[in-house]
Every structure is written in C-alpha cells, then in structure tokens.
Design an enzyme around this catalytic site. Structure first.
Site, short mmCIF file in Angstrom:
data_model
loop_
_atom_site.label_atom_id
_atom_site.label_comp_id
_atom_site.label_asym_id
_atom_site.label_seq_id
_atom_site.Cartn_x
_atom_site.Cartn_y
_atom_site.Cartn_z
N ASP A 175 0.84 -1.19 0.00
CA ASP A 175 0.00 0.00 0.00
C ASP A 175 0.88 1.24 0.00
OD1 ASP A 175 0.81 0.64 2.65
OD2 ASP A 175 -0.82 -0.53 3.50
N ALA A 176 0.25 2.41 0.07
CA ALA A 176 0.97 3.67 -0.08
C ALA A 176 1.92 3.96 1.09
CB ALA A 176 -0.01 4.83 -0.28
#
Lengths: 145, 145, 145, 145
Positions: free
Chosen positions: A28-29
C-alpha cells in the site's frame, strides 16, 4: 471470542512451513504489505498444508466438509516489504468436535514479522455445522499453548 | 479481440455516472491506486448502473442472465490517489445478439484519469451462452464510436 | 491506444513461464477466478521474469527506473478455478524509446485460458518519463506479431 | 496481545456509522463475501470517521501522524452477500499514550453479521512511534467495555 491460542515465536513449534513471495499489488501507499493481505497468506498456507497432508480441496468437497473462518486474529510485529519471501509456519493448536484453531508465525529470513490465529467451523455443502473430520486430529500440535 | 470502442474524454458522452472513493487498501507502494483496482471500480459502476435502471442483481438471476467479462481494457492516463473521489462515467456502446460492450471514463474533479472498455457475454445460470436481454438495447448510446 | 500485440496461443512463442496457483480469495461468487485477479498474475510474472534475468526490484530502483502500467488488456477465454496451477507465459513484444509491450498466454495443463497485453512506460523515481533501459532490448521476441 | 475490547451487538453503543455496499469482487467461490474483505470495510470506515471528525488523511499527514495497524481481530457471525449494504458501526474504545483501540459492529438491515477490533499505534512519517494526537481523546467511548 473462541480464540485461545498464543502462537510462539519459535519456528520449531510449527509442523508445516509454506513460503510466499509478497506481490507488489499487496503493498500500500505506506510502502509495505497492507494488513489485509496477511489473511491471504494464511489461507494459501492452510490450503498448502491440507494438500500436502493428502486432503486437497477437491477431496474435501468429496468428503463433504469445508472449514469456514469464524474468527481471525493477526498481530503485526514488523512490516513486510514487496518481493520479500515470507515463511508461513502453521500448526493446528486446538480442536473441538465442531471447531479447529490454527496458529501461525510469519518470518522473513528467520525474523518474526507477524503471528496469527484463525478459528474454523466445519460446515457441510449446504453451509450447516458439521463435525471436524477425524484426520484433523492427527495433526494437532501440543506446542501452541 | 472484440474490443471496438474508443471511449471519449467528454463526460457528456456518458449516460451514467457513479462516484467511488479510493480506498487505502487499493493503493500500492508507488503511492497511487494499483492498476488492478480500476477493474473493481468498473464492476461496481456496472452494478450501480443496472440497479438504477431497475435490474438489480437479484432480478437478473431471476431473469436467468448474467454478464461474464470476456475482455477488459484500461488506459491509465494519470494516477489516482488515496481518498480521491473518482467519477466513473459509463455508457453501453455496442451490442450484438450475444455480447455487450461498455465504455468508461474515470475523472477526478473533472480531470480524466483513465478510460476503459469491458466486453461481456450473456450467460445462463449453467454458464452457457445466452442472448442479451431486450432491455439492454434501450440503453445503447451512439456517442461511443 | 498503444496496444499493438496479438499474443499467440502457442506456448513455444514465449521466452519465459511462471507458475501461479489460484488462491481461494481470488475466486468470486460465480465459482471461478475473478477477472481482476488476472492482472495480479501478470504482474507477479513480470517481476519473476525480471528477477530471473538479473534485474530484481531492488536493483531496478538502483538503476533509477520503474515500469508504470499505462495500458492493460485481457482476453478471458475459459475460466480458471480455485487451486488450479496457471502457467503464465510471457514475452517482450514491442519496444520503443519510452515504452515496452509485454504479451502473455495463461494456460492450465496446456489449455489456453487467457491472453493479455500490458504496455509500460519507463518512469524515474520522481514519476517522470524515462528511457527504457538497454538490457530490455536483449529480451525482445519477434514471435508476438 | 493488546486487544482488550468486547464490541457489543447494540448499534446504539457506537458513535459513528458508515454504509458500504459489498462488491462482487469481494465475494468468493462459497458465494459470500471473503473473510479478508472485512478488513477493507473496517479501514474505509475509520477513514470516513476521521474525515467527518475533521481529520482527513491529507491533514493527518500535515499533523505528522499516522495510525499503523498492529493488531486486528474479526469475529464472523453470519455471512454477507454480494450487493448487501453493510452498516459499519465504529467507536474508539481504549486509548493509551501510544495506541488506540477501535471497536466495530457490522450489520445488514439491523442484523449483526460481524464484530471486530483493530489496535493502532501512532507513527510519525519516518515510521517511528508517535504519541496519539489529543483530538482522539475527545472521541473515546465508554460503551465498549
């Protein structure tokens, strides 16, 4: 809460190990593997464990049994990064007539990254409760508290 | 390749719009929404379109029709970030007896981020080819070339 | 649309093959692997191909290059089911100064299930366009039309 | 295990509710929503709760705080099906200087489907432990035992 296992950090306490390489899509980010992806690793490892013990999915269906997840717990200790190979250690830790508890230790290069427990109920093809099959009993480990 | 639509960048060419907010789990370690997540947005938008046109999933099953995806194409123009609201514009662009093509434009605050096309085949509950239902014809747009 | 490959159904046309077993989590209520999951298989296969060619992710970052997906196309020919092993055949099919096209054939026990193409743009760590690295040129196949 | 909440089945015990419609992609071959998808619903609900309380993601980054998931627990009571609208009820149930526990009740048309708890650690932009921001204290509920 049925959850009643405390998965140890010693890989030697687990009967089965299954390696999984973290996919880019699972990050994820924050730059690390997203916390929901761990449940996919646990599931893949259960399926691999059953296959190696001679109970592949197709056979389970023939036996008329499935293992629905009724509880899941994950403790995230250190992040996993893209392309790391996670060794998912697994043991059957607690068995009742209708439920099974599975304990997990996830390591990367021997270092603990997470522990987890899933609780499963036996269900028949119509979704109704079913007794745990006898063969599961053979794999219960006493090392998982 | 059946794909034969060229989705325009003008939102006015689309009959339906559905807003979706990007989830954190849908991002990846590049810090933007992962390219596979876009297919989830297209699917959610198709379902919303059918519901609003009076053909919710439960009813489709009663009608004995489902729309299997046989081709999918996405052109990624600019990244989408976590928590951005994506307006998924949708139009039915091409219909044959057995297939339907759907065109999409994804915008954020009016700015194009992606275009896409999905091609669907009608299937009955046993998975065999089925004719497109008559009601789909009513929604075919001529604006999608 | 930059997409300009027509991936053949002959596995012999592909330089690389990578096996992936379909996870239960990747299936949907139709009982087969969900169409978005295929993009995860393509990505895992690209990463495996690069690793085996001596360009693991960590090294790419050192080289200052990443391959953003700018287009993706999948043609779904026959469903994939849970626990099937998918052989993802891969070849680099078209290269320009700034973009690379990759063709794929997905088979199960030799039977074609899907073909796909992804188009990638070189980007530097700040996300700006970058030239394709020279080593990619060595892997371009002429078998992908 | 830090987990120390027992989420009640009464929606009235929760300060916030956020509706989410189950996507087709989130189902599995058992015909119901896959157990890993629930973690996505919890996360979307946390983000919505923070946004409505005036602490959208962009602002949190400015404040220099993020909430890493260090434990997650889900109890699955009854399956969720495609296209059902899940009301995710949420409350902050326990706060220490460095951690926050969030309790959840997931209902469909008022019927409990699952309960869950996530435990979060405050982290600064470099990933190091950070104190929970003062504003979180204002939202702690005493109803989650």
């Amino acid at each position: 809460m049925r959850l009643a296992l405390d998965p140890p950090l010693d890989p030697g306490a687990y009967a089965h190990v299954h390696p999984i390489r973290a996919r880019f899509a699972e990050t994820d980010a924050m730059g690390v593997v997203h916390h929901a992806s761990y449940l996919l690793y646990l599931e893949e490892s259960r399926v691999a464990w059953m296959r190696e013990r001679g109970h592949a999915y197709a056979e389970l269906r023939t036996e008329g049994i499935d293992f629905a997840v009724i509880e899941a717990f994950v403790q995230y200790r250190r992040p996993v990064r893209f392309d790391e190979v996670i060794d998912v250690h697994l043991a059957i830790g607690k068995l009742t007539r209708m439920t099974m508890q599975v304990g997990y230790l996830l390591t990367v290069a021997g270092e603990p990254r997470a522990t987890a427990v899933t609780v499963h109920a036996g269900v028949d093809p119509t979704g109704r409760p079913a007794r745990m099959p006898a063969w599961v009993q053979d794999f219960v480990s006493t090392a998982l508290g």
